[in-house]
Design an enzyme around this catalytic site. Structure first.
Site, PDB file in Angstrom:
ATOM      1  N   HIS A  33       8.232  -5.944 -17.877  1.00 26.65           N
ATOM      2  CA  HIS A  33       7.682  -4.272 -18.043  1.00 26.65           C
ATOM      3  C   HIS A  33       8.590  -4.203 -16.931  1.00 26.65           C
ATOM      4  CE1 HIS A  33       4.361  -1.585 -17.440  1.00 26.65           C
ATOM      5  NE2 HIS A  33       5.111  -1.400 -15.930  1.00 26.65           N
ATOM      6  N   ASP A  35       9.571  -0.740 -15.278  1.00 29.16           N
ATOM      7  CA  ASP A  35       9.198   0.246 -14.493  1.00 29.16           C
ATOM      8  C   ASP A  35      10.472   1.545 -14.713  1.00 29.16           C
ATOM      9  OD1 ASP A  35       6.541   0.381 -14.402  1.00 29.16           O
ATOM     10  OD2 ASP A  35       6.949  -1.475 -13.096  1.00 29.16           O
ATOM     11  N   PHE A 143       5.453   2.676  -6.686  1.00 27.27           N
ATOM     12  CA  PHE A 143       5.397   1.727  -5.426  1.00 27.27           C
ATOM     13  C   PHE A 143       4.699   0.210  -6.438  1.00 27.27           C
ATOM     14  CE2 PHE A 143       5.758   5.506  -3.570  1.00 27.27           C
ATOM     15  CZ  PHE A 143       6.626   6.001  -2.617  1.00 27.27           C
ATOM     16  N   GLY A 176      -0.532  -2.392 -11.959  1.00 30.48           N
ATOM     17  CA  GLY A 176      -1.243  -2.308 -10.444  1.00 30.48           C
ATOM     18  C   GLY A 176      -1.699  -3.549  -9.492  1.00 30.48           C
ATOM     19  N   GLY A 197       3.723  -7.424 -11.125  1.00 34.02           N
ATOM     20  CA  GLY A 197       4.851  -6.721 -10.061  1.00 34.02           C
ATOM     21  C   GLY A 197       5.230  -8.641  -8.783  1.00 34.02           C
ATOM     22  N   SER A 198       4.378  -7.577  -8.140  1.00 35.25           N
ATOM     23  CA  SER A 198       4.784  -7.989  -6.850  1.00 35.25           C
ATOM     24  C   SER A 198       4.290  -9.903  -6.411  1.00 35.25           C
ATOM     25  CB  SER A 198       4.049  -7.970  -5.341  1.00 35.25           C
ATOM     26  OG  SER A 198       3.457  -7.448  -5.209  1.00 35.25           O
TER      27      SER A 198
HETATM   28  C1  DX5 Z   1       3.948   1.454 -10.241  1.00 34.04           C
HETATM   29  C2  DX5 Z   1       4.463   0.271 -11.712  1.00 34.04           C
HETATM   30  C3  DX5 Z   1       4.072  -0.875 -11.967  1.00 34.04           C
HETATM   31  C4  DX5 Z   1       4.173  -1.943 -10.327  1.00 34.04           C
HETATM   32  C5  DX5 Z   1       3.114  -2.602 -10.663  1.00 34.04           C
HETATM   33  O1  DX5 Z   1       3.991   2.260 -10.290  1.00 34.04           O
HETATM   34  O2  DX5 Z   1       4.233   1.084 -12.925  1.00 34.04           O
HETATM   35  O3  DX5 Z   1       4.311  -1.625 -12.950  1.00 34.04           O
HETATM   36  O4  DX5 Z   1       5.272  -2.431 -10.855  1.00 34.04           O
HETATM   37  O5  DX5 Z   1       2.911  -3.718  -8.989  1.00 34.04           O
HETATM   38  P1  DX5 Z   1       2.278  -4.910  -8.998  1.00 34.04           P
HETATM   39  O6  DX5 Z   1       2.195  -6.007  -9.343  1.00 34.04           O
HETATM   40  O7  DX5 Z   1       2.845  -5.227  -7.716  1.00 34.04           O
HETATM   41  O8  DX5 Z   1       1.146  -4.218  -8.353  1.00 34.04           O
HETATM   42 ZN    ZN Z   2       4.686   0.214 -14.839  1.00 32.74          ZN
END
Ligand code: DX5
Ligand code: ZN
Length: 216
Positions: A33, A35, A143, A176, A197-198
């Protein structure tokens, strides 16, 4: 369908793209993915075309590119050339959404539409038959590392119901605040693809976390 896992490289170590890609390639993840944030549609700037190209050089799995930008139409061909396999644009950023979706598909990419948390599911009914996936934002985009907005769980099941009512096969991607602990709840509500992500990149063992997300 078995659910898909799409780690968001927003949280990876950009100083070590090759080794991050090697890890993802040998993990159980399905997509990367990616961003893209323009500092206008969202209050943050992330990466642009050259970095997408760099990931494409090493990735052995599809690039799922999420455009958080105004005027995405202007860059459809460029993202295709940079290596995008799926291209998702925001409902809120497109005045002529069908036109944008058609442009994405005519470049041979899968088309996705993302919606912000405040947008009702019903607004998607006219575009649903034309896209491969809907990206439900379960946070306000901009974010990584934010907490999932709890009311979004009900929105997943509402979207699933609408897709079934229309007799479609559109996939639901959740973006998210996904964690190993809440993943099962989202899948039970109707999610097909989980972006994380995180939860992946900030964990002690990203490969093992991907495996956990895949087998919840
Ligand atoms: C946020 C992005 C997401 C983000 C998700 O605006 O679209 O794809 O990387 O991050 P996490 O999984 O940490 O919420
Ligand atoms: Zn995203």
């Amino acid at each position: 369908m078995e659910h898909l896992i799409a780690p968001s490289i927003l949280s990876c170590d950009f100083a070590n793209i090759e080794s991050e890609c090697n890890m993802l390639n040998s993990s159980k993840c399905d997509w990367y993915h990616v961003d893209i944030m323009d500092g206008v549609f969202v209050p943050n700037i992330s990466i642009g075309l050259p970095i997408v190209e760099a990931f494409k050089r090493y990735a052995t799995k599809p690039l799922d590119v999420h455009l958080m930008m105004v005027n995405p139409d202007r860059y459809v061909k460029e993202f295709k050339a940079a290596g995008a396999d799926n291209l998702t644009v925001h409902y809120e950023a497109c005045t002529h959404l069908h036109r944008t979706v058609d442009a994405i598909k005519s470049e041979g990419m899968k088309a996705g539409v993302a919606i912000n948390p405040h947008v009702p599911i019903e607004n998607l009914s006219c575009i649903l038959p034309h896209v491969e996936l809907i990206c439900l934002m379960t946070i306000n985009p901009g974010f990584g590392g934010q907490k999932l907005i709890p009311e979004m769980i009900g929105k997943i099941s509402d979207l699933k119901q609408l897709i079934n009512k229309l007799g479609l096969n559109t996939k639901i991607e959740i973006d998210g605040g996904v964690t190993v602990d809440n993943a099962r709840t989202m899948l039970d509500a109707g999610a097909d693809i989980l972006v994380a992500g995180s939860a992946v990149f900030k964990s002690a063992n990203p490969m093992a976390t991907i495996q956990k997300l895949k087998s919840v």
